[in-house]
Design an enzyme around this catalytic site. Structure first.
Site, mmCIF file in Angstrom:
data_model
loop_
_atom_site.group_PDB
_atom_site.id
_atom_site.type_symbol
_atom_site.label_atom_id
_atom_site.label_comp_id
_atom_site.label_asym_id
_atom_site.label_seq_id
_atom_site.Cartn_x
_atom_site.Cartn_y
_atom_site.Cartn_z
ATOM 1 C CD GLU A 1 -20.870 41.030 -4.423
ATOM 2 O OE1 GLU A 1 -20.251 41.661 -5.303
ATOM 3 O OE2 GLU A 1 -21.860 41.465 -3.829
ATOM 4 C CG MET B 1 -15.399 42.247 -6.777
ATOM 5 S SD MET B 1 -17.155 42.120 -6.288
ATOM 6 C CE MET B 1 -16.968 42.289 -4.511
ATOM 7 C CD GLU B 2 -18.962 45.503 -5.016
ATOM 8 O OE1 GLU B 2 -18.778 45.261 -6.222
ATOM 9 O OE2 GLU B 2 -19.943 45.082 -4.383
ATOM 10 C CG ASN B 3 -12.284 43.155 -4.581
ATOM 11 O OD1 ASN B 3 -12.946 42.214 -4.223
ATOM 12 N ND2 ASN B 3 -11.860 43.306 -5.835
ATOM 13 C CG HIS C 1 -21.364 50.011 -10.682
ATOM 14 N ND1 HIS C 1 -22.699 49.874 -10.951
ATOM 15 C CD2 HIS C 1 -21.026 48.949 -9.911
ATOM 16 C CE1 HIS C 1 -23.156 48.784 -10.363
ATOM 17 N NE2 HIS C 1 -22.152 48.198 -9.724
ATOM 18 C CD GLU C 2 -17.463 47.733 -9.596
ATOM 19 O OE1 GLU C 2 -17.609 47.410 -8.398
ATOM 20 O OE2 GLU C 2 -18.152 47.231 -10.509
ATOM 21 C CD GLU D 1 -24.145 45.027 -7.407
ATOM 22 O OE1 GLU D 1 -23.903 46.024 -8.116
ATOM 23 O OE2 GLU D 1 -23.248 44.342 -6.880
HETATM 24 ZN ZN LIG Z 1 -22.053 46.580 -8.417
#
Ligand SMILES: [Zn+2]
Length: 887
Positions: free
Chosen positions: A164, A301-303, A335-336, A358
């Site tokens: 991203e 990072m939310e992969n 969050h993720e 976000e």
């Molecule tokens: Zn985020």
């Protein structure tokens, strides 16, 4: 992603399987209203990638088969590719027939590959096969390597991916835009001894000759390219069942026990989210993969199914992890994990709506923290996020929450405090307006209606209205399509038959264009909650003036509960009455009114005396969470008075006299069973009083440092960075050398990284210079160096910027490609020196396209607006201190 700015803001204050996808039919039409860098002639449905990394020589080979639909007759297909060499590309009809070779031309600037055929390709289903090779980067973009010392102290290298916003194209030629959702098969040839991780569990593993194996992962659900993930290294994995799935943490071998906190957090959050979103987490497993090192721009990072998190934000290491960082582990995971639904399952159609990802994940992170850890002061942190958003949103160069993104660079720049913190604040306001139950119902409808698809901001408002949040769209549209901050001016309050009545006049708050916006302010529908000692009342402003009537006749508090995104300007009488009432307000309101009033004073909307009176009104024994933030506000004043040592000394004396006894009462070391808010307040007080050279803190620092030089465990891990930061700030050459030697000798990656950063904290300019020189050597490690430069910039922004400008090519190798245009803004963030403005302007002109200069313009606007207030702030603060000697 979890932005580093958000984390730093908190840290500074704290000093401190079922593949449902298969059931979803993919669209065979393209949404032509979306911005794109690719001609809308083909739609990919499925990718089968085979990758062979050569970790030792930082390169990889790949081939990809793409099942696609050509939707308009064309002689060429254009897709994304960056840093890739394409060896061959052939296209054959899905129903069989001859393969057509393509002639390939790459456009590095556009990050595209054009595949031209010698005849027209008619609409229909095709299979595109590409053989290619690429590079393994040493910063977090595309496929990248992180080097570290393993458990035996030997050099080791692990591989990870970070895609991203637009870096999947560095890994695989692809339609690398979020609305081109497809299913993905990934197969990797890796060393037989290593562990390969991807979004899905492995489907099969085949042993190969030469100490290699081939791992094929299960097919992913339909998802955007930026969510694909691959990692390979010498890993351990710990896991447990939760929420009907398996949650796991993947760490470099030997770190499993440090991941227990994170695993327990993950297992606690997943069932809560399954319930909140109303759609169970759809993948068979959810891993969180830890990597050594850092990025200047994100911590995690939310992969989908395989979150990536830098070790410092996920490992709980008793040698170095503070209580604030331990809380940050929970917050980062919350969050993720929220993104697994908001972002991964339902994805914004284009980067214009990045805030949907976000802002929502930031809000959900805060909500989950308040739910599971009510004693962590997360409601007060939410107000901190509002203040951080308003810092940027009060400048001319701000932008609306929903903004126009047209270049890759603009997409990278979109990850700012407007998307995260203003997004979070606006959602908190809308939730309060809709009521939490209606809002949750709206979210459930939104997720169910748009699962595996792409959305725009308006889809969320429609779902909320359908759930019963009448009138929400009007408010939401005002706050997401217009930039800036409403200013609510409260007229004189009157007591009428047991109610407080006042006129609210709506204007606009601006830090750099006060006269201009007061002449022609924007207008919002603002939901205003207020109280006057009795029940709360709510009114939505309409036009310029609105009548407010609140039960009770106590001091009038506007923005009760602090969920509103606006500033409140009281008459001097109302302000004085509210100041006197501060000790009795709820903690969240105490911090909210104090922070709000201080900003109105420092920006010139009211005299400094009003804000300072609010600041001074918090009792010395007040809420520990509020105290932590309020001490931070005093320290901001201290920094604003830079260049006036006598006045700084007076502020320091005042803060020390008021809060020194609190620190002595807490003691220098954590006590068993103490409230967690005390545990996070202690480092703030040590850091602030240490900065003001309080003799007791300095004596303890000297004692601990002498002991630490003999034994690295002599300082408790939870306070190690706090004490060493205080020591590093005042370091002489011998002290600096001792920390440097220890950094070199430390094996644990999180601790080693923290020690190198400390070397940048010295106030002594010669030592700051040495830290910058050290950062350009290979010693700290490729992803650690930029953090040293950022550390130097805290006390020496000009020095750091001059150094970076004179070594720009080398420094660019030490920063994520996607973050280069924002690094200079970061370095300038503590400066108020107008002399920096022409330097920043020249940098932008020489190095950034005109479309990509917004972060630099924001830095310039902030410096200009703050420096214009300096003389007034000095004079008024000095007068106030004289008139109000310490009581
Ligand atoms: Zn985020």
């Amino acid at each position: 992603m979890k932005s580093v700015a958000a984390f730093l803001a908190t840290a500074a204050l704290a000093l401190a399987t079922p593949c449902l996808a298969q059931a979803v039919t993919q669209a065979d039409t393209v949404d032509t209203s979306l911005p794109t860098q690719l001609p809308r002639t083909a739609i990919p449905h499925h990718y089968a990638i085979h990758v062979v990394p050569h970790a030792e020589r930082l390169a990889f080979d790949g081939d990809v088969g793409i099942d696609l639909e050509v939707v308009a007759a064309t002689r060429e297909l254009v897709l994304n590719a960056a840093d890739l060499k394409l060896a061959s590309a052939t296209l054959r009809p899905a129903k069989g027939g001859a393969a057509l070779p393509a002639s390939i031309s790459l456009d590095p600037k556009a990050q595209t590959a054009a595949l031209a055929f010698d005849r027209s390709i008619e609409p229909g289903a095709y299979h595109l096969a590409i053989r290619y090779s690429g590079v393994i980067h040493t910063q977090a973009n595309g496929l990248f390597a992180l080097d570290y010392k393993n458990a035996e102290g030997k050099d080791a290298r692990s591989l990870f991916t970070q895609f991203e916003a637009a870096d999947a194209r560095r890994f695989v030629p692809s339609w690398d835009e979020p609305d081109y959702k497809a299913t993905w098969d990934l197969t990797a040839r890796v060393p037989a001894k290593s562990m390969a991780v991807s979004n899905m569990p492995a489907a099969s593993t085949k042993q190969l000759a030469g100490g290699l194996k081939e791992v094929k992962f299960q097919t992913t659900p339909i998802m955007s390219s930026y969510l694909l993930f691959f990692a390979d290294g010498d890993f351990d994995r710990i896991s447990k069942p939760a929420g009907g799935r398996e949650v796991g943490i993947v760490v470099s071998r030997g770190n499993g026990e440090k991941a227990r906190t994170a695993l327990d957090d993950e297992a606690q959050i997943l069932p809560y989210y399954n319930d909140y979103f109303g759609t169970p987490y759809p993948l068979p497993k959810l891993d969180n993969v830890a990597g050594p090192g850092q990025s200047q721009f994100f911590s995690a990072m939310e992969n989908w199914g395989a979150i990536f998190t830098f070790e410092y934000a996920i490992l709980d290491d008793p040698a170095i992890t503070t209580e604030a960082q331990r809380q940050n582990i929970f917050e980062t995971e919350a969050h993720e994990m929220a993104h697994q639904w908001f972002g991964d399952l339902v994805t914004m159609a284009w980067w214009d709506d990045l805030w949907l990802n976000e802002g929502f994940a930031s809000w959900m992170e805060n909500k989950a923290t308040q739910h599971f850890h009510p004693d962590w002061g997360a409601d007060i942190d939410r107000v901190g996020a509002r203040e951080s958003a308003m810092g940027l949103d009060s400048l001319n160069s701000t932008h609306p929450v929903v903004q126009q993104v047209r270049t890759v660079e603009q997409a990278n720049q979109a990850f700012d405090s407007i998307a995260y913190s203003k997004g979070q604040s606006v959602i908190a306001m809308l939730e309060a307006f809709a009521t939490p139950d209606v809002w949750r119902d709206g979210i459930r409808r939104y997720v169910a209606a748009h699962a595996y698809r792409n959305t725009r901001t308006t889809d969320l408002w429609a779902a909320q209205e359908a759930a019963g949040a009448k009138g929400l769209t009007t408010i939401a549209t005002d706050f997401t399509t217009q930039p800036g901050i409403p200013l609510i001016t409260v007229g004189p309050a009157q007591c009428v038959s047991g109610a407080t009545v006042a006129t609210l006049t709506q204007g606009q708050f601006s830090a750099d264009r006060r006269a201009e916006v007061s002449a022609s302010p924007q207008s919002w529908h603002v939901p205003v909650r207020a109280s006057a000692g009795g029940q709360e009342a709510q009114v939505v402003t309409q036009g310029r003036t609105t009548q407010l009537s609140v039960p009770g006749c106590g001091p009038l508090l506007v923005n009760a509960g602090q969920t509103g995104y606006y500033r409140t300007l009281y008459t001097p009488q109302e302000a004085a009455a509210l100041t006197a009432a501060v000790p009795k307000l709820a903690p969240v309101d105490q911090y909210g009114v104090i922070a709000d009033s201080m900003t109105l004073s420092t920006t010139g909307y009211q005299p400094m005396a009003v804000g300072l009176a609010f600041l001074d009104s918090l009792p010395a024994n007040g809420s520990a969470d509020v105290t932590q933030h309020v001490v931070g506000l005093w320290d901001e004043i201290y920094d604003l008075l830079d260049g006036d040592p006598a006045l700084q000394k007076a502020i320091a004396a005042r803060v020390t006299a008021k809060y020194g006894p609190r620190l002595r009462q807490l003691g220098f070391t954590p006590r068993d069973g103490e409230p967690v808010a005390d545990t996070t307040l202690r480092p703030t007080l040590i850091a602030t009083l240490g900065k003001y050279r309080d003799p007791q803190v300095q004596a303890e620092a000297a004692r601990l440092f002498a002991a630490w030089k003999q034994d690295p465990n002599a300082i408790p891990g939870s306070l190690k960075t706090t004490w060493l930061r205080a020591i590093a700030r005042n370091a002489n050459a011998a002290t600096w050398d001792a920390i440097h030697e220890r950094a070199k000798a430390t094996a644990g990656n999180v601790e080693r990284t923290a020690l190198y950063q400390l070397l940048g904290r010295a106030e002594d300019e010669a030592l700051a210079r040495r830290a910058l020189e050290l950062a350009l050597t290979n010693e700290p490690g490729k992803t650690i160096s930029s953090g040293i430069m950022t550390s130097v910039a805290v006390a020496h922004p000009r020095l750091a910027i001059d150094f970076v400008l004179s070594h720009l090519a080398e420094v660019n190798q030490l920063i994520d490609i996607s973050g280069r245009s924002r690094f200079m803004q970061r370095l300038a963030s503590s400066s108020r020196d107008p002399a920096l403005i022409p330097i920043l302007e020249a940098y932008a002109k020489d190095h950034l396209a005109e479309s990509d200069r917004k972060p630099i313009q924001q830095a310039i606007d902030r410096i200009r607006s703050e420096s214009e207030q300096t003389a007034r702030i000095h004079a008024e603060t000095e007068a106030w201190l004289k008139a109000h000697p310490q009581g």
